[in-house]
Design a protein around this motif. Structure first.
Motif, PDB file in Angstrom:
ATOM      1  N   LEU A   1       0.850  -1.187   0.000  1.00 17.36           N
ATOM      2  CA  LEU A   1       0.000   0.000   0.000  1.00 17.36           C
ATOM      3  C   LEU A   1       0.886   1.238   0.000  1.00 17.36           C
ATOM      4  CD1 LEU A   1      -2.597  -1.048   2.734  1.00 17.36           C
ATOM      5  CD2 LEU A   1      -2.863  -1.230   0.252  1.00 17.36           C
ATOM      6  N   PRO A   2       0.892   2.033  -1.069  1.00 19.12           N
ATOM      7  CA  PRO A   2       1.756   3.216  -1.091  1.00 19.12           C
ATOM      8  C   PRO A   2       1.109   4.404  -0.398  1.00 19.12           C
ATOM      9  CG  PRO A   2       0.581   3.047  -3.163  1.00 19.12           C
ATOM     10  CD  PRO A   2       0.174   1.842  -2.343  1.00 19.12           C
ATOM     11  N   THR A   3       1.935   5.346   0.017  1.00 19.26           N
ATOM     12  CA  THR A   3       1.430   6.648   0.440  1.00 19.26           C
ATOM     13  C   THR A   3       1.322   7.539  -0.797  1.00 19.26           C
ATOM     14  OG1 THR A   3       3.645   7.540   0.790  1.00 19.26           O
ATOM     15  CG2 THR A   3       2.592   6.433   2.666  1.00 19.26           C
ATOM     16  N   GLY A   4       0.677   8.685  -0.647  1.00 21.70           N
ATOM     17  CA  GLY A   4       0.610   9.627  -1.752  1.00 21.70           C
ATOM     18  C   GLY A   4       2.002  10.052  -2.197  1.00 21.70           C
ATOM     19  N   GLY A   5       2.906  10.250  -1.230  1.00 19.94           N
ATOM     20  CA  GLY A   5       4.265  10.645  -1.558  1.00 19.94           C
ATOM     21  C   GLY A   5       5.014   9.569  -2.321  1.00 19.94           C
ATOM     22  N   GLU A   6       4.811   8.310  -1.931  1.00 23.26           N
ATOM     23  CA  GLU A   6       5.455   7.204  -2.646  1.00 23.26           C
ATOM     24  C   GLU A   6       4.922   7.070  -4.058  1.00 23.26           C
ATOM     25  OE1 GLU A   6       6.521   4.301   1.155  1.00 23.26           O
ATOM     26  OE2 GLU A   6       4.559   4.136   0.155  1.00 23.26           O
ATOM     27  N   LEU A   7       3.641   7.324  -4.232  1.00 24.46           N
ATOM     28  CA  LEU A   7       3.070   7.266  -5.574  1.00 24.46           C
ATOM     29  C   LEU A   7       3.733   8.306  -6.485  1.00 24.46           C
ATOM     30  CD1 LEU A   7       0.726   5.599  -6.910  1.00 24.46           C
ATOM     31  CD2 LEU A   7      -0.620   7.672  -6.734  1.00 24.46           C
ATOM     32  N   VAL A   8       3.994   9.480  -5.925  1.00 19.32           N
ATOM     33  CA  VAL A   8       4.677  10.517  -6.700  1.00 19.32           C
ATOM     34  C   VAL A   8       6.116  10.109  -6.989  1.00 19.32           C
ATOM     35  CG1 VAL A   8       5.489  12.905  -6.675  1.00 19.32           C
ATOM     36  CG2 VAL A   8       3.188  12.373  -5.851  1.00 19.32           C
ATOM     37  N   ARG A   9       6.861   9.719  -5.952  1.00 21.00           N
ATOM     38  CA  ARG A   9       8.291   9.448  -6.117  1.00 21.00           C
ATOM     39  C   ARG A   9       8.575   8.220  -6.963  1.00 21.00           C
ATOM     40  NH1 ARG A   9       8.037  10.463  -0.648  1.00 21.00           N
ATOM     41  NH2 ARG A   9       8.278   8.244  -0.176  1.00 21.00           N
ATOM     42  N   GLU A  10       7.813   7.149  -6.731  1.00 24.50           N
ATOM     43  CA  GLU A  10       8.131   5.871  -7.353  1.00 24.50           C
ATOM     44  C   GLU A  10       7.418   5.629  -8.680  1.00 24.50           C
ATOM     45  OE1 GLU A  10       8.027   2.598  -4.545  1.00 24.50           O
ATOM     46  OE2 GLU A  10       8.287   4.014  -2.875  1.00 24.50           O
ATOM     47  N   TYR A  11       6.462   6.471  -9.024  1.00 23.94           N
ATOM     48  CA  TYR A  11       5.701   6.260 -10.258  1.00 23.94           C
ATOM     49  C   TYR A  11       5.602   7.525 -11.106  1.00 23.94           C
ATOM     50  CZ  TYR A  11       1.505   5.500 -13.167  1.00 23.94           C
ATOM     51  OH  TYR A  11       0.604   5.433 -14.201  1.00 23.94           O
ATOM     52  N   LEU A  12       5.044   8.594 -10.551  1.00 18.22           N
ATOM     53  CA  LEU A  12       4.807   9.789 -11.356  1.00 18.22           C
ATOM     54  C   LEU A  12       6.107  10.483 -11.761  1.00 18.22           C
ATOM     55  CD1 LEU A  12       1.662  11.407  -9.690  1.00 18.22           C
ATOM     56  CD2 LEU A  12       1.797   9.758 -11.566  1.00 18.22           C
ATOM     57  N   GLU A  13       7.054  10.596 -10.842  1.00 12.53           N
ATOM     58  CA  GLU A  13       8.299  11.276 -11.198  1.00 12.53           C
ATOM     59  C   GLU A  13       9.092  10.511 -12.254  1.00 12.53           C
ATOM     60  OE1 GLU A  13      10.360  12.191  -7.591  1.00 12.53           O
ATOM     61  OE2 GLU A  13       9.040  13.880  -7.109  1.00 12.53           O
ATOM     62  N   PRO A  14       9.259   9.182 -12.140  1.00  9.27           N
ATOM     63  CA  PRO A  14       9.923   8.459 -13.233  1.00  9.27           C
ATOM     64  C   PRO A  14       9.168   8.565 -14.556  1.00  9.27           C
ATOM     65  CG  PRO A  14       9.863   7.112 -11.254  1.00  9.27           C
ATOM     66  CD  PRO A  14       8.999   8.314 -10.985  1.00  9.27           C
ATOM     67  N   LEU A  15       7.841   8.544 -14.498  1.00  6.14           N
ATOM     68  CA  LEU A  15       7.049   8.660 -15.721  1.00  6.14           C
ATOM     69  C   LEU A  15       7.247  10.029 -16.363  1.00  6.14           C
ATOM     70  CD1 LEU A  15       4.941   7.447 -17.634  1.00  6.14           C
ATOM     71  CD2 LEU A  15       3.157   8.270 -16.071  1.00  6.14           C
ATOM     72  N   ALA A  16       7.217  11.074 -15.557  1.00  4.49           N
ATOM     73  CA  ALA A  16       7.392  12.429 -16.088  1.00  4.49           C
ATOM     74  C   ALA A  16       8.802  12.657 -16.623  1.00  4.49           C
ATOM     75  CB  ALA A  16       7.077  13.457 -15.000  1.00  4.49           C
ATOM     76  N   ALA A  17       9.790  11.932 -16.089  1.00  3.84           N
ATOM     77  CA  ALA A  17      11.173  12.095 -16.524  1.00  3.84           C
ATOM     78  C   ALA A  17      11.526  11.249 -17.736  1.00  3.84           C
ATOM     79  CB  ALA A  17      12.113  11.744 -15.367  1.00  3.84           C
ATOM     80  N   HIS A  18      10.620  10.391 -18.175  1.00  2.06           N
ATOM     81  CA  HIS A  18      10.876   9.523 -19.333  1.00  2.06           C
ATOM     82  C   HIS A  18      11.138  10.384 -20.567  1.00  2.06           C
ATOM     83  CE1 HIS A  18      10.120   6.643 -22.570  1.00  2.06           C
ATOM     84  NE2 HIS A  18      10.306   5.674 -21.671  1.00  2.06           N
ATOM     85  N   PRO A  19      12.065   9.984 -21.459  1.00  2.00           N
ATOM     86  CA  PRO A  19      12.372  10.784 -22.652  1.00  2.00           C
ATOM     87  C   PRO A  19      11.179  11.085 -23.542  1.00  2.00           C
ATOM     88  CG  PRO A  19      14.021   9.060 -22.344  1.00  2.00           C
ATOM     89  CD  PRO A  19      12.952   8.808 -21.329  1.00  2.00           C
ATOM     90  N   GLU A  20      10.169  10.228 -23.507  1.00  2.00           N
ATOM     91  CA  GLU A  20       8.963  10.496 -24.299  1.00  2.00           C
ATOM     92  C   GLU A  20       8.087  11.563 -23.655  1.00  2.00           C
ATOM     93  OE1 GLU A  20       7.245   9.287 -27.217  1.00  2.00           O
ATOM     94  OE2 GLU A  20       9.337   8.896 -27.736  1.00  2.00           O
ATOM     95  N   MET A  21       8.240  11.749 -22.355  1.00  2.00           N
ATOM     96  CA  MET A  21       7.345  12.634 -21.613  1.00  2.00           C
ATOM     97  C   MET A  21       8.009  13.965 -21.244  1.00  2.00           C
ATOM     98  SD  MET A  21       4.526  10.746 -21.167  1.00  2.00           S
ATOM     99  CE  MET A  21       3.684  11.038 -19.633  1.00  2.00           C
ATOM    100  N   GLN A  22       9.227  13.914 -20.747  1.00  2.00           N
ATOM    101  CA  GLN A  22       9.882  15.093 -20.173  1.00  2.00           C
ATOM    102  C   GLN A  22       9.866  16.318 -21.085  1.00  2.00           C
ATOM    103  OE1 GLN A  22      13.132  16.448 -20.960  1.00  2.00           O
ATOM    104  NE2 GLN A  22      12.892  18.010 -19.348  1.00  2.00           N
ATOM    105  N   PRO A  23      10.178  16.184 -22.392  1.00  2.00           N
ATOM    106  CA  PRO A  23      10.166  17.381 -23.250  1.00  2.00           C
ATOM    107  C   PRO A  23       8.767  17.921 -23.520  1.00  2.00           C
ATOM    108  CG  PRO A  23      11.420  15.566 -24.241  1.00  2.00           C
ATOM    109  CD  PRO A  23      10.620  14.997 -23.125  1.00  2.00           C
ATOM    110  N   ARG A  24       7.761  17.145 -23.166  1.00  2.62           N
ATOM    111  CA  ARG A  24       6.381  17.500 -23.497  1.00  2.62           C
ATOM    112  C   ARG A  24       5.599  17.987 -22.276  1.00  2.62           C
ATOM    113  NH1 ARG A  24       8.026  13.242 -26.816  1.00  2.62           N
ATOM    114  NH2 ARG A  24       7.603  13.671 -29.038  1.00  2.62           N
TER     115      ARG A  24
END
Length: 471
Positions: A86-109
């Protein structure tokens, strides 16, 4: 004119980023606008809250494929967290959303620090098309104005998907949907806190040993009360009152307990019940706030002339969609919950007492304004019953439609865990798929369509951007 421009997605939370992932998977250009300084900025404000759905429900399918597939400049070595945790809201950001946003397909967009203030249409010759303009409207591009630290910016898109949520638009504490007399001053002076404070962490000194009034009957209120109960063990002088607009209904308040298919969600109601029955929390019924008098303490005047004197109000009273930014678009909204008209009757908490969630996609979410969609929490308007899984299904269908795949857009895929109760648990939380009216309490869920659960974050503890508080 609109074809060369990207699809503009408003919001870089789970739904906004998943929208971008689905569009990129289909080869569509996209631009994500986020008012905060990083992905999941709203969720970070309730980072301490633990979700009651495990990781396996909280990751979108297209986002997972993007993170796990190697590409130029990216090794594809992201590892999903343990699916049963069970993640916390902070873990959801750190372990999922931040890596997703930093992906080369996403980050420039993704553009951070861009708060959208208006959306309208733009004709081929550069002239604007306000709400009254019809000729050529469907073929025109969208004009999206944002506010940034450097001033206003105008951006152009071929379509707009509004996944901005409702976190920054809390509902008033006062009766009849409007501020109580004196409420604005009470907020300014710090007497009213939002629905998910951190009593055991950052807000400990603010709340310890104080007289507290929690307003709301959703999962936000439940989480807060349970945390305050733990605080009370350390600081016995802490007084906790729980105010409800109507008469307390134990089934609605305490949820499905052991019958809930998400054990942590069932435990939430069980723990809440124990606090009330043991006398740690005083339950107040018919709390309709008419006025407030902020002095050394806050006097809360109720409609029946009762007065409560407290140090702080914790308002878990729900949220509303910001529709002002969309005032130049042609929207078709349900008059009661302010959701898209076809969706409104499916989610209206005034009539839905069996925790039902029906799969719905592009067709249900469409407006008279072609190629414009409201998705995620904001699509539910004032209803506190949104689930993340529902949002992922919404944007899968919409991304297919915007990519010209009508067949995929029409196909519906959704399966959700059962609440174990025949009522909207904890005051308006829809966690179960549609069931037959005659067998509301039958065993197990009856999904409207089969599919892979891709997230079950709920309108109280887990709602992305909007922990609920229908009270």
């Amino acid at each position: 004119m609109s074809q060369p421009y990207p699809v503009i997605v408003i919001g870089a939370g789970p739904i906004g980023l998943a929208t971008a992932a689905h569009l990129r998977e289909r080869g569509q250009e996209v631009l994500v606008l986020e008012s905060g300084e990083h992905a999941g900025a709203a969720m970070q404000q309730w980072a301490h809250i633990k979700l009651f759905s495990p990781w396996r429900f909280n990751i979108d399918a297209a986002a997972r494929r993007l993170l796990e597939t190697p590409c130029e400049g990216y090794a594809g070595d992201w590892e999903a967290p343990r699916i049963t945790k069970l993640p916390t809201g902070g873990e959801l950001v750190r372990e999922y959303l931040e890596p997703l946003a930093a992906h080369p397909e996403m980050q420039p967009r993704i553009r951070y620090g861009h708060r959208v203030v208006k959306v309208s249409r733009l004709l081929e010759d550069g002239r604007g098309a306000d709400k009254a303009r019809t000729a050529g409207r469907d073929e025109s591009a969208f004009l999206v104005r944002t506010e940034t630290a450097d001033g206003p910016v105008d951006l152009i898109g071929r379509a707009v998907v509004d996944a901005s949520g409702t976190w920054n638009q809390p509902s008033p504490v006062g009766r009849a949907g409007i501020d109580a007399i004196g409420e604005a001053e009470a907020r300014e002076r710090g007497f009213i806190l939002g629905g998910l404070p951190d009593p055991l962490g950052a807000d400990r000194q603010e709340l310890a040993g104080k007289s507290l009034l929690v307003l709301g009957a959703g999962h936000s209120a439940a989480n807060t009360i349970i945390a305050l109960g733990r605080l009370q063990k350390q600081y016995p002088d802490t007084k906790i009152q729980w105010g409800l607009r109507g008469v307390a209904n134990p089934i609605r308040l305490y949820g499905g307990g052991a019958a809930d298919q998400l054990p942590a969600r069932g435990q939430l109601g069980t723990s809440l019940r124990r606090l009330v029955e043991n006398g740690n929390v005083q339950l107040l019924e018919n709390v309709s706030v008419a006025a407030m008098k902020p002095e050394e303490q806050l006097t809360v005047v109720l409609a029946d002339e009762r007065e409560l004197v407290v140090d702080r109000i914790i308002a878990a009273t729900g949220f509303r969609p910001d529709l002002q930014m969309l005032s130049e678009l042609r929207l078709d909204l349900d008059e009661s919950v302010e959701a898209p008209r076809q969706l409104g009757p499916l989610i209206d908490p005034e009539f839905h007492s069996c925790g039902t969630v029906s799969a719905h996609g592009e067709k249900v979410l469409a407006h008279p304004e072609k190629n414009f969609y409201i998705v995620g929490m904001k699509s539910y308007g004032r209803a506190p019953t949104f689930l993340l899984a529902t949002g992922y299904e919404q944007i899968r269908s919409i991304a297919a439609a915007l990519s010209g795949d009508a067949q995929a857009a029409e196909r519906l895929e959704l399966e959700l865990p059962e609440t174990g109760v025949c009522s909207t648990d904890l005051g308006g939380s829809c966690d179960a798929p549609a069931q037959q009216e005659s067998s509301c309490c039958s065993s197990g869920p009856q999904p409207v369509a089969l599919g892979i659960p891709t997230g079950t974050m709920h309108g109280g503890t887990e709602l992305v951007g909007r922990p609920s508080g229908e009270w």
